[in-house]
Design a protein around this motif. Structure first.
Motif, PDB file in Angstrom:
ATOM      1  N   SER A 244      -1.179 -39.496  50.653  1.00 48.84           N
ATOM      2  CA  SER A 244      -2.561 -39.601  50.149  1.00 48.84           C
ATOM      3  C   SER A 244      -3.548 -38.887  51.002  1.00 48.84           C
ATOM      4  O   SER A 244      -4.497 -38.220  50.283  1.00 48.84           O
ATOM      5  CB  SER A 244      -2.841 -41.089  50.071  1.00 48.84           C
ATOM      6  OG  SER A 244      -1.978 -41.879  49.250  1.00 48.84           O
ATOM      7  N   PHE A 245      -3.381 -38.932  52.001  1.00 50.73           N
ATOM      8  CA  PHE A 245      -4.254 -38.180  53.228  1.00 50.73           C
ATOM      9  C   PHE A 245      -3.933 -36.604  52.826  1.00 50.73           C
ATOM     10  O   PHE A 245      -5.107 -35.928  52.818  1.00 50.73           O
ATOM     11  CB  PHE A 245      -3.945 -38.512  54.521  1.00 50.73           C
ATOM     12  CG  PHE A 245      -4.702 -39.749  55.083  1.00 50.73           C
ATOM     13  CD1 PHE A 245      -6.132 -39.662  55.130  1.00 50.73           C
ATOM     14  CD2 PHE A 245      -4.009 -40.629  55.494  1.00 50.73           C
ATOM     15  CE1 PHE A 245      -6.667 -41.018  55.646  1.00 50.73           C
ATOM     16  CE2 PHE A 245      -4.662 -41.947  55.851  1.00 50.73           C
ATOM     17  CZ  PHE A 245      -5.641 -42.114  55.926  1.00 50.73           C
TER      18      PHE A 245
ATOM     19  N   LEU B  44      -6.071 -35.541  49.793  1.00 47.92           N
ATOM     20  CA  LEU B  44      -7.572 -35.485  50.082  1.00 47.92           C
ATOM     21  C   LEU B  44      -7.872 -33.983  50.852  1.00 47.92           C
ATOM     22  O   LEU B  44      -8.978 -33.631  50.337  1.00 47.92           O
ATOM     23  CB  LEU B  44      -8.118 -36.641  51.098  1.00 47.92           C
ATOM     24  CG  LEU B  44      -8.226 -38.040  50.621  1.00 47.92           C
ATOM     25  CD1 LEU B  44      -8.657 -38.906  51.888  1.00 47.92           C
ATOM     26  CD2 LEU B  44      -9.051 -38.097  49.560  1.00 47.92           C
TER      27      LEU B  44
ATOM     28  N   HIS C 172     -14.826 -38.314  53.247  1.00 50.85           N
ATOM     29  CA  HIS C 172     -14.173 -39.264  52.398  1.00 50.85           C
ATOM     30  C   HIS C 172     -14.361 -40.598  52.933  1.00 50.85           C
ATOM     31  O   HIS C 172     -13.833 -41.573  52.288  1.00 50.85           O
ATOM     32  CB  HIS C 172     -12.866 -38.767  52.127  1.00 50.85           C
ATOM     33  CG  HIS C 172     -12.777 -37.458  51.198  1.00 50.85           C
ATOM     34  ND1 HIS C 172     -12.921 -37.473  49.802  1.00 50.85           N
ATOM     35  CD2 HIS C 172     -12.027 -36.429  51.513  1.00 50.85           C
ATOM     36  CE1 HIS C 172     -12.589 -36.375  49.479  1.00 50.85           C
ATOM     37  NE2 HIS C 172     -12.221 -35.589  50.436  1.00 50.85           N
ATOM     38  N   TYR C 173     -14.565 -40.726  54.169  1.00 47.08           N
ATOM     39  CA  TYR C 173     -14.555 -41.791  54.710  1.00 47.08           C
ATOM     40  C   TYR C 173     -15.849 -42.908  54.430  1.00 47.08           C
ATOM     41  O   TYR C 173     -16.209 -43.942  54.957  1.00 47.08           O
ATOM     42  CB  TYR C 173     -14.557 -41.818  56.327  1.00 47.08           C
ATOM     43  CG  TYR C 173     -13.316 -41.272  56.742  1.00 47.08           C
ATOM     44  CD1 TYR C 173     -12.332 -42.201  57.033  1.00 47.08           C
ATOM     45  CD2 TYR C 173     -12.971 -39.795  56.995  1.00 47.08           C
ATOM     46  CE1 TYR C 173     -10.960 -41.721  57.412  1.00 47.08           C
ATOM     47  CE2 TYR C 173     -11.738 -39.462  57.140  1.00 47.08           C
ATOM     48  CZ  TYR C 173     -10.655 -40.516  57.471  1.00 47.08           C
ATOM     49  OH  TYR C 173      -9.517 -39.916  58.022  1.00 47.08           O
TER      50      TYR C 173
ATOM     51  N   THR D  71     -11.978 -47.249  50.250  1.00 43.91           N
ATOM     52  CA  THR D  71     -10.568 -47.136  50.017  1.00 43.91           C
ATOM     53  C   THR D  71      -9.852 -46.333  51.175  1.00 43.91           C
ATOM     54  O   THR D  71      -8.799 -46.526  51.570  1.00 43.91           O
ATOM     55  CB  THR D  71     -10.393 -46.388  48.678  1.00 43.91           C
ATOM     56  OG1 THR D  71     -10.793 -47.061  47.368  1.00 43.91           O
ATOM     57  CG2 THR D  71      -8.869 -45.894  48.408  1.00 43.91           C
ATOM     58  N   ILE D  72     -10.799 -45.428  51.520  1.00 44.22           N
ATOM     59  CA  ILE D  72     -10.140 -44.276  52.702  1.00 44.22           C
ATOM     60  C   ILE D  72     -10.156 -45.155  53.873  1.00 44.22           C
ATOM     61  O   ILE D  72      -9.271 -44.938  54.879  1.00 44.22           O
ATOM     62  CB  ILE D  72     -10.657 -43.131  52.711  1.00 44.22           C
ATOM     63  CG1 ILE D  72     -10.976 -42.473  51.209  1.00 44.22           C
ATOM     64  CG2 ILE D  72     -10.214 -42.178  53.604  1.00 44.22           C
ATOM     65  CD1 ILE D  72      -9.565 -42.257  50.593  1.00 44.22           C
TER      66      ILE D  72
ATOM     67  N   LEU E  19      -7.203 -47.375  53.807  1.00 45.67           N
ATOM     68  CA  LEU E  19      -5.861 -46.545  53.908  1.00 45.67           C
ATOM     69  C   LEU E  19      -5.759 -46.335  55.293  1.00 45.67           C
ATOM     70  O   LEU E  19      -4.636 -46.360  55.775  1.00 45.67           O
ATOM     71  CB  LEU E  19      -5.904 -45.407  53.189  1.00 45.67           C
ATOM     72  CG  LEU E  19      -4.971 -44.420  52.905  1.00 45.67           C
ATOM     73  CD1 LEU E  19      -3.914 -45.122  52.223  1.00 45.67           C
ATOM     74  CD2 LEU E  19      -5.149 -43.259  52.363  1.00 45.67           C
ATOM     75  N   SER E  20      -6.705 -45.901  56.251  1.00 42.56           N
ATOM     76  CA  SER E  20      -6.626 -45.744  57.386  1.00 42.56           C
ATOM     77  C   SER E  20      -6.138 -46.881  58.076  1.00 42.56           C
ATOM     78  O   SER E  20      -5.330 -46.681  59.127  1.00 42.56           O
ATOM     79  CB  SER E  20      -8.013 -45.218  58.121  1.00 42.56           C
ATOM     80  OG  SER E  20      -8.420 -44.059  57.449  1.00 42.56           O
TER      81      SER E  20
ATOM     82  N   PHE F  88      -3.587 -44.424  46.143  1.00 39.73           N
ATOM     83  CA  PHE F  88      -4.626 -44.866  47.095  1.00 39.73           C
ATOM     84  C   PHE F  88      -5.023 -46.424  46.767  1.00 39.73           C
ATOM     85  O   PHE F  88      -5.629 -46.998  47.728  1.00 39.73           O
ATOM     86  CB  PHE F  88      -5.655 -44.182  46.570  1.00 39.73           C
ATOM     87  CG  PHE F  88      -6.162 -42.597  47.089  1.00 39.73           C
ATOM     88  CD1 PHE F  88      -6.102 -42.412  48.478  1.00 39.73           C
ATOM     89  CD2 PHE F  88      -6.019 -41.444  46.133  1.00 39.73           C
ATOM     90  CE1 PHE F  88      -6.208 -41.147  48.904  1.00 39.73           C
ATOM     91  CE2 PHE F  88      -6.082 -40.174  46.763  1.00 39.73           C
ATOM     92  CZ  PHE F  88      -6.146 -40.084  48.093  1.00 39.73           C
TER      93      PHE F  88
END
Length: 237
Positions: free
Chosen positions: A31-32, A35, A49-50, A54-55, A58-59, A127
């Protein structure tokens, strides 16, 4: 290595636990990687994207599973404990993200994503569904019972929700637009209600996950706590 008596499968372990954590890491890394190749104005703006919940989720999912894999490889109870502590926050957060995203998509997908940047199924699933699934499996099968209480879960959820709101507004002050189209539609009081509602869903997700854990692992105390604690929290509001 002996595992918690209420934990269904052995972890940390170089068997199923390690395989699950490596599979999750591969999914999150893909996923990363997507991006990096996804050319959108959001990626080049302040916050990148942060800006997206969602991101950020995900992190945290990636950090949780990296700690889990390291614990599996070293059989370290200390790393395992840190993984479990982080999981008690990242798992409800990912459940919240999945509920909000797919719920809003069922109403109108343009509320969360401009039509010109709509995702194909695989990256969309990666995601907005895979992190919650991986973390839930880890929590249900490879973790000891959560000890987090309802009040603590509620406080963490509210703090996270309003910190994210501050971050979104800060990015808006730099970019002139919001990461999610729904924020443009809502007034400030309506956005406040949305973030408060999100914190409530995240708190409820913690209770629901505790109940499911008790159901899957036969831990009556977890099931009872999951039912009683939200009632206590609501009674004080």
């Amino acid at each position: 290595m002996a595992h918690h008596p209420l934990q269904r499968l052995a972890a940390p372990s170089r068997q199923f636990s390690l395989l699950l954590h490596l599979a999750g890491i591969a999914s999150f890394a893909a996923s990363f990687r997507f991006l990096e190749t996804w050319d959108t104005p959001m990626g080049k703006a302040y916050g990148g994207h942060y800006q997206f919940l969602t991101i950020l989720g995900l992190s945290l999912a990636m950090a949780t599973f990296v700690l889990g894999a390291m614990a599996d490889l070293t059989l370290s109870p200390q790393l395992f404990a840190v993984k479990n502590a982080l999981s008690s926050f990242s798992t409800p957060l990912e459940v919240l993200i999945s509920i909000l995203y797919w719920g809003l998509c069922a109403i109108d997908k343009s509320l969360v994503m401009p039509p010109e940047f709509s995702l194909d199924f695989l990256p969309d699933f990666g995601f907005h569904a895979a992190p919650a699934i991986f973390l839930a499996i880890d929590m249900l099968l490879l973790s000891p019972p959560w000890t987090i209480r309802g009040y603590t879960a509620m406080a963490l959820s509210q703090i996270w929700a309003f910190l994210y709101w501050y971050w979104v507004e800060h990015c808006f002050s730099k970019n002139g637009w919001y990461p999610y189209p729904i924020f443009d539609i809502l007034s400030i009081p309506q956005r406040a209600l949305l973030f408060a509602f999100a914190a409530l869903i995240m708190t409820g997700s913690s209770a629901a996950l505790k109940w499911v854990y008790g159901q899957v692992n036969g831990v009556e105390q977890m099931k009872n706590e999951a039912v009683r604690e939200p009632m206590r929290v609501n009674a004080t509001q």
